[in-house]
Enzyme design. Structure first.
Site, PDB file in Angstrom:
ATOM      1  N   ASP A 144      -2.031 -28.161  -3.643  1.00 56.00           N
ATOM      2  CA  ASP A 144      -0.594 -28.382  -3.475  1.00 56.00           C
ATOM      3  C   ASP A 144       0.095 -27.228  -2.749  1.00 56.00           C
ATOM      4  O   ASP A 144       1.312 -27.107  -2.793  1.00 56.00           O
ATOM      5  CB  ASP A 144       0.068 -28.597  -4.842  1.00 56.00           C
ATOM      6  CG  ASP A 144      -0.134 -27.400  -5.776  1.00 56.00           C
ATOM      7  OD1 ASP A 144      -0.799 -26.426  -5.371  1.00 56.00           O
ATOM      8  OD2 ASP A 144       0.375 -27.435  -6.912  1.00 56.00           O
ATOM      9  N   CYS A 170      -2.703 -23.372  -4.380  1.00 55.69           N
ATOM     10  CA  CYS A 170      -4.053 -23.354  -4.960  1.00 55.69           C
ATOM     11  C   CYS A 170      -4.601 -21.943  -5.171  1.00 55.69           C
ATOM     12  O   CYS A 170      -5.248 -21.675  -6.188  1.00 55.69           O
ATOM     13  CB  CYS A 170      -5.019 -24.188  -4.117  1.00 55.69           C
ATOM     14  SG  CYS A 170      -5.218 -23.624  -2.408  1.00 55.69           S
ATOM     15  N   HIS A 174      -9.099 -24.546   1.089  1.00 62.92           N
ATOM     16  CA  HIS A 174      -8.681 -24.711  -0.307  1.00 62.92           C
ATOM     17  C   HIS A 174      -9.364 -23.655  -1.165  1.00 62.92           C
ATOM     18  O   HIS A 174     -10.488 -23.232  -0.887  1.00 62.92           O
ATOM     19  CB  HIS A 174      -9.074 -26.111  -0.797  1.00 62.92           C
ATOM     20  CG  HIS A 174      -8.715 -26.375  -2.225  1.00 62.92           C
ATOM     21  ND1 HIS A 174      -7.418 -26.496  -2.659  1.00 62.92           N
ATOM     22  CD2 HIS A 174      -9.497 -26.529  -3.324  1.00 62.92           C
ATOM     23  CE1 HIS A 174      -7.412 -26.717  -3.963  1.00 62.92           C
ATOM     24  NE2 HIS A 174      -8.658 -26.740  -4.380  1.00 62.92           N
TER      25      HIS A 174
END
Length: 302
Positions: A161, A164, A286
């Site tokens: 989002d 992370c 990520h």
């Protein structure tokens, strides 16, 4: 236009897309100019960043074209239905039954074509997911799992989002069960921004304007720090560098196909361990947290 004609929605959208492609190419060129040719690691990252930008723009353009086509089809359908309604009213009662017989209209053909296109698109997505099992995301996951298992660790998933990296650090601190070390995402972002502001000389040389290639001005740096503190701006190595100072702990970042990055090794204490994934989601980069490797036998019994 100069001849007095008005551009159609399709023409306006095409112009917008051409401009956005041109702007992206200019941005890409600036990004290339900002990275030294002998910095192979950064050049590799840059190539991936550029591919992501181009893919995102292409997907955006495709969605906008589909949306415009859907809007146009809807308007055409309403016009055709109105015309058919008028024609029906003009037919005498004796032929009314014949008029009501189903027939394939142009609008129906368009709807059928659109449905076939959607089905084909869904099939392509399903095929891509199957192919991905042998693709970079799957291979990255296998390599990370192997590296982590050597340390008796496994990935702990963190939501994607924009927060992370901070959420992964928040999780790492929470696992230590030391009240003095527990910090929320908001506190971590605030501490990071504050440290960067008070040590601007340590960070400014690494921040450049993507359009000009020039080092950030004071105003641009202030905005960057404000985004770190108040938005869901992604965190990276600069923010991790600041966080090692804020937390007085070393941070290690495990990657699939690169050596583990260690930051703040001058600090004592157990290192915070993060997992950096380049291909985890559609957005690409990520961060995840880690946890102790679970015993399969115990998992089955629980």
């Amino acid at each position: 236009m100069e001849d007095g004609t008005v551009d159609t929605p399709e023409e306006l959208l095409a112009k917008q897309h051409r401009k956005e492609k041109k702007d992206l190419q200019a941005k890409i060129q600036s990004m290339k100019n900002a990275v030294p040719k002998n910095d192979k690691k950064r050049r590799k990252q840059l190539t991936e960043e550029i591919a992501k930008l181009e893919t995102d723009l292409s997907q955006k353009h495709e969605e906008e074209l589909e949306q415009l086509k859907a809007t146009t089809d809807t308007k055409s359908d309403k016009v055709e239905e109105a015309i058919n309604g008028v024609e029906t009213m003009k037919v005498d009662d004796g032929n009314q039954e014949e008029v009501k017989q189903p027939r394939m209209t142009k609008a129906q053909k368009r709807r059928d074509k659109k449905a076939a296109h959607e089905k084909d698109r869904e099939n392509r997505i399903a095929e891509a997911e199957v192919e991905n099992l042998q693709g970079v995301r799957h291979q990255e996951g296998l390599m990370l799992a192997q590296k982590l298992s050597q340390q008796q660790l496994q990935i702990k998933e963190i939501s994607s989002d924009g927060h992370c990296m901070y959420r992964a650090i928040e999780d790492q601190l929470a696992q230590r069960s030391k009240p003095g070390l527990i910090m929320s995402v908001k506190e971590l972002r605030c501490g990071t921004a504050e440290y960067m502001r008070s040590h601007a000389d340590d960070f400014l040389p690494f921040l450049t304007n993507s359009n000009t290639g020039d080092m950030y001005t004071t105003d641009e740096f202030d905005k960057y720090c404000n985004d770190v503190e108040h938005t869901a701006a992604w965190g990276g190595q600069l923010e991790l560098q600041a966080l090692t100072k804020v937390l007085h702990l070393p941070i290690e970042v495990i990657q699939a196909d690169s050596p583990t990055i260690k930051i703040g090794e001058e600090n004592d204490g157990e290192a915070i361990t993060l997992v950096y994934m380049r291909h985890a989601y559609g957005l690409g980069e990520h961060y995840n947290s880690v946890e102790r490797l679970k015993d399969p036998a115990n998992v089955e019994d629980s």
